[in-house]
Motif scaffolding. Structure first.
Motif, PDB file in Angstrom:
ATOM      1  N   ALA A   1       0.820  -1.209   0.117  1.00  0.00           N
ATOM      2  CA  ALA A   1      -0.130   0.059  -0.077  1.00  0.00           C
ATOM      3  C   ALA A   1       1.006   1.156  -0.139  1.00  0.00           C
ATOM      4  N   ALA A   2       1.784   1.219   0.911  1.00  0.00           N
ATOM      5  CA  ALA A   2       2.890   2.339   0.651  1.00  0.00           C
ATOM      6  C   ALA A   2       3.571   2.648  -0.558  1.00  0.00           C
ATOM      7  N   ILE A   3       3.924   1.504  -1.232  1.00  0.00           N
ATOM      8  CA  ILE A   3       4.374   1.656  -2.500  1.00  0.00           C
ATOM      9  C   ILE A   3       3.529   2.315  -3.591  1.00  0.00           C
ATOM     10  N   SER A   4       2.155   1.555  -3.469  1.00  0.00           N
ATOM     11  CA  SER A   4       1.137   2.255  -4.374  1.00  0.00           C
ATOM     12  C   SER A   4       1.068   3.620  -4.194  1.00  0.00           C
ATOM     13  N   ARG A   5       0.833   4.067  -3.160  1.00  0.00           N
ATOM     14  CA  ARG A   5       0.817   5.534  -2.597  1.00  0.00           C
ATOM     15  C   ARG A   5       1.853   6.271  -3.263  1.00  0.00           C
ATOM     16  N   ALA A   6       3.258   5.881  -2.982  1.00  0.00           N
ATOM     17  CA  ALA A   6       4.048   6.643  -3.715  1.00  0.00           C
ATOM     18  C   ALA A   6       4.275   6.930  -4.955  1.00  0.00           C
ATOM     19  N   LEU A   7       4.091   5.520  -5.754  1.00  0.00           N
ATOM     20  CA  LEU A   7       4.086   5.795  -7.347  1.00  0.00           C
ATOM     21  C   LEU A   7       3.060   6.630  -7.641  1.00  0.00           C
ATOM     22  N   HIS A   8       1.703   6.692  -6.959  1.00  0.00           N
ATOM     23  CA  HIS A   8       0.557   7.597  -7.344  1.00  0.00           C
ATOM     24  C   HIS A   8       1.129   8.829  -6.981  1.00  0.00           C
TER      25      HIS A   8
ATOM     26  N   THR B   1      -7.798   6.507  -1.170  1.00  0.00           N
ATOM     27  CA  THR B   1      -6.433   7.003  -2.185  1.00  0.00           C
ATOM     28  C   THR B   1      -7.021   7.355  -3.370  1.00  0.00           C
ATOM     29  N   GLY B   2      -8.087   6.779  -3.983  1.00  0.00           N
ATOM     30  CA  GLY B   2      -8.640   7.227  -5.360  1.00  0.00           C
ATOM     31  C   GLY B   2      -8.028   5.834  -6.250  1.00  0.00           C
ATOM     32  N   ILE B   3      -6.832   5.127  -5.867  1.00  0.00           N
ATOM     33  CA  ILE B   3      -6.111   4.175  -6.459  1.00  0.00           C
ATOM     34  C   ILE B   3      -6.886   3.221  -6.944  1.00  0.00           C
ATOM     35  N   ALA B   4      -6.855   2.728  -8.253  1.00  0.00           N
ATOM     36  CA  ALA B   4      -7.655   1.769  -8.854  1.00  0.00           C
ATOM     37  C   ALA B   4      -7.151   0.170  -8.261  1.00  0.00           C
ATOM     38  N   VAL B   5      -8.135  -0.481  -7.987  1.00  0.00           N
ATOM     39  CA  VAL B   5      -7.772  -1.782  -7.231  1.00  0.00           C
ATOM     40  C   VAL B   5      -8.277  -2.784  -8.040  1.00  0.00           C
ATOM     41  N   PHE B   6      -7.505  -3.955  -8.324  1.00  0.00           N
ATOM     42  CA  PHE B   6      -7.753  -5.042  -9.334  1.00  0.00           C
ATOM     43  C   PHE B   6      -7.782  -6.409  -8.355  1.00  0.00           C
ATOM     44  N   LYS B   7      -8.450  -7.323  -8.272  1.00  0.00           N
ATOM     45  CA  LYS B   7      -8.446  -8.452  -7.745  1.00  0.00           C
ATOM     46  C   LYS B   7      -7.992  -9.974  -8.685  1.00  0.00           C
TER      47      LYS B   7
ATOM     48  N   GLU C   1       6.894   2.953   4.477  1.00  0.00           N
ATOM     49  CA  GLU C   1       7.167   4.505   3.768  1.00  0.00           C
ATOM     50  C   GLU C   1       8.731   4.461   3.502  1.00  0.00           C
ATOM     51  N   GLU C   2       9.396   3.915   4.328  1.00  0.00           N
ATOM     52  CA  GLU C   2      10.721   3.659   4.284  1.00  0.00           C
ATOM     53  C   GLU C   2      11.148   2.779   2.978  1.00  0.00           C
ATOM     54  N   ILE C   3      10.686   1.532   2.857  1.00  0.00           N
ATOM     55  CA  ILE C   3      10.453   0.911   1.929  1.00  0.00           C
ATOM     56  C   ILE C   3      10.199   1.354   0.468  1.00  0.00           C
ATOM     57  N   ALA C   4       9.099   1.813   0.389  1.00  0.00           N
ATOM     58  CA  ALA C   4       8.298   2.363  -0.526  1.00  0.00           C
ATOM     59  C   ALA C   4       9.194   3.567  -1.415  1.00  0.00           C
ATOM     60  N   ARG C   5       9.939   4.286  -0.563  1.00  0.00           N
ATOM     61  CA  ARG C   5      11.047   5.291  -1.033  1.00  0.00           C
ATOM     62  C   ARG C   5      11.930   4.813  -1.898  1.00  0.00           C
ATOM     63  N   CYS C   6      12.543   3.544  -1.324  1.00  0.00           N
ATOM     64  CA  CYS C   6      13.565   2.795  -2.467  1.00  0.00           C
ATOM     65  C   CYS C   6      12.752   2.273  -3.637  1.00  0.00           C
ATOM     66  N   VAL C   7      11.714   1.974  -3.519  1.00  0.00           N
ATOM     67  CA  VAL C   7      10.998   1.323  -5.017  1.00  0.00           C
ATOM     68  C   VAL C   7      10.985   2.539  -5.832  1.00  0.00           C
TER      69      VAL C   7
END
Ligand code: CAA
Length: 240
Positions: A16-23, A47-53, A210-216
């Motif tokens: 989720a943190a990665i999705s938010r960071a990319l968004h 977040t308004g981010i599209a989710v896909f199952k 978030e510390e992982i997401a920033r690296c991604v």
């Protein structure tokens, strides 16, 4: 430049943190999830981010999922293979089901997800693939023969795929988070977490998603084009 990104397991925890960071960076993000409808709906609301199952351990479901994302958001040029599960048990008590579930979700998923996107990335001459491995794929962990094997496998996959695609504008890297504050780590027995894990982290605390997401985010950027096949360790100094 805005790109289309898939983040598997992208509605909870590190994903989720990665999705938010990319968004937030301006990319169109497809946050994949497998089962937790409630968490996915809440994440989408927030977040308004599209989710896909779809289930990343199912090859046909991944091909169909990638096709759906391409239809709705555009051709995929960033893939973050983040989805992961634990089924911790000492090997002498582990069931075949626990072994298969972890290998299916954490390792087979890299083939299942990468196979449907890699040809397009090669044709277009650009791609960023980031595989979320783990400290426990690097060092092993009591109770995690299944998980450690899958996460070590993710690193081997990363290195081979990086070499195959280096000339095509595609980078493939692994990130190895240490113990990070998520539901997965909250499930570790409290006494084990305090006695055997926290005491081994020189920084003296768990990591934050978030510390992982920033690296991604950095590895997924245009600027990281000379980094490929690498393993980025983000673990507070627990394993060097
Ligand atoms: N580090 C050091 N020792 C550990 C340990 C750990 N992480 N986990 C268990 N042990 C020790 C126990 O203290 C115990 O030692 P003693 O026999 O001396 O008491 C021994 O191993 C056996 O453990 P249990 O008696 O608890 O045996 P069990 O069969 O009831 O449970 C277990 C075993 C399932 C491994 C349980 O202890 C457990 O869940 N441990 C945590 C495992 C872990 O760290 N998982 C990581 C999850 S987070 C994650 O995976 C994210 C990531 O990428 C980092």
């Amino acid at each position: 430049m805005s790109r289309v990104a898939i983040v598997t397991g992208g509605t909870r925890g590190i994903g989720a943190a990665i999705s938010r960071a990319l968004h937030a960076e301006g990319h169109k993000v497809a946050a994949n999830y497998a089962g937790n409808e409630e968490a996915a709906a809440a994440f989408h609301r927030d977040t308004g981010i599209a989710v896909f199952k779809w289930d990343v351990s199912d090859f046909d479901a991944c091909a169909a999922g990638v096709a759906r994302v391409a239809d709705e958001l555009g051709l995929v040029n960033i893939l973050v293979n983040n989805a992961g599960i634990t089924r911790d048990s000492m090997l002498h008590k582990m069931t075949l089901e626990q072994w298969r579930a972890v290998i299916g979700t954490n390792l087979n998923s890299l083939f299942n997800m990468t196979r449907p996107v890699i040809e397009g990335m090669r044709e277009r001459g650009f791609g960023r693939i980031v595989n979320i491995s783990s400290i426990n794929g690097q060092k092993g962990q009591i109770g995690q023969t299944n998980y450690s094997a899958s996460k070590a496998g993710d690193i081997g996959f990363t290195k081979a795929l990086a070499q195959e695609n280096a000339r095509k504008g595609i980078t493939v890297n692994a990130v190895c988070p240490g113990y990070t504050e998520t539901d997965m780590v909250r499930a570790v027995p409290q006494d084990v977490l305090e006695k055997s894990i926290l005491s081994q982290i020189p920084v003296g605390r768990l990591g934050q998603p978030e510390e992982i997401a920033r690296c991604v985010l950095f590895l997924a950027s245009e600027q990281a084009g000379f980094i490929t096949g690498s393993t980025l360790t983000v673990n507070g100094g627990q394993y060097l």
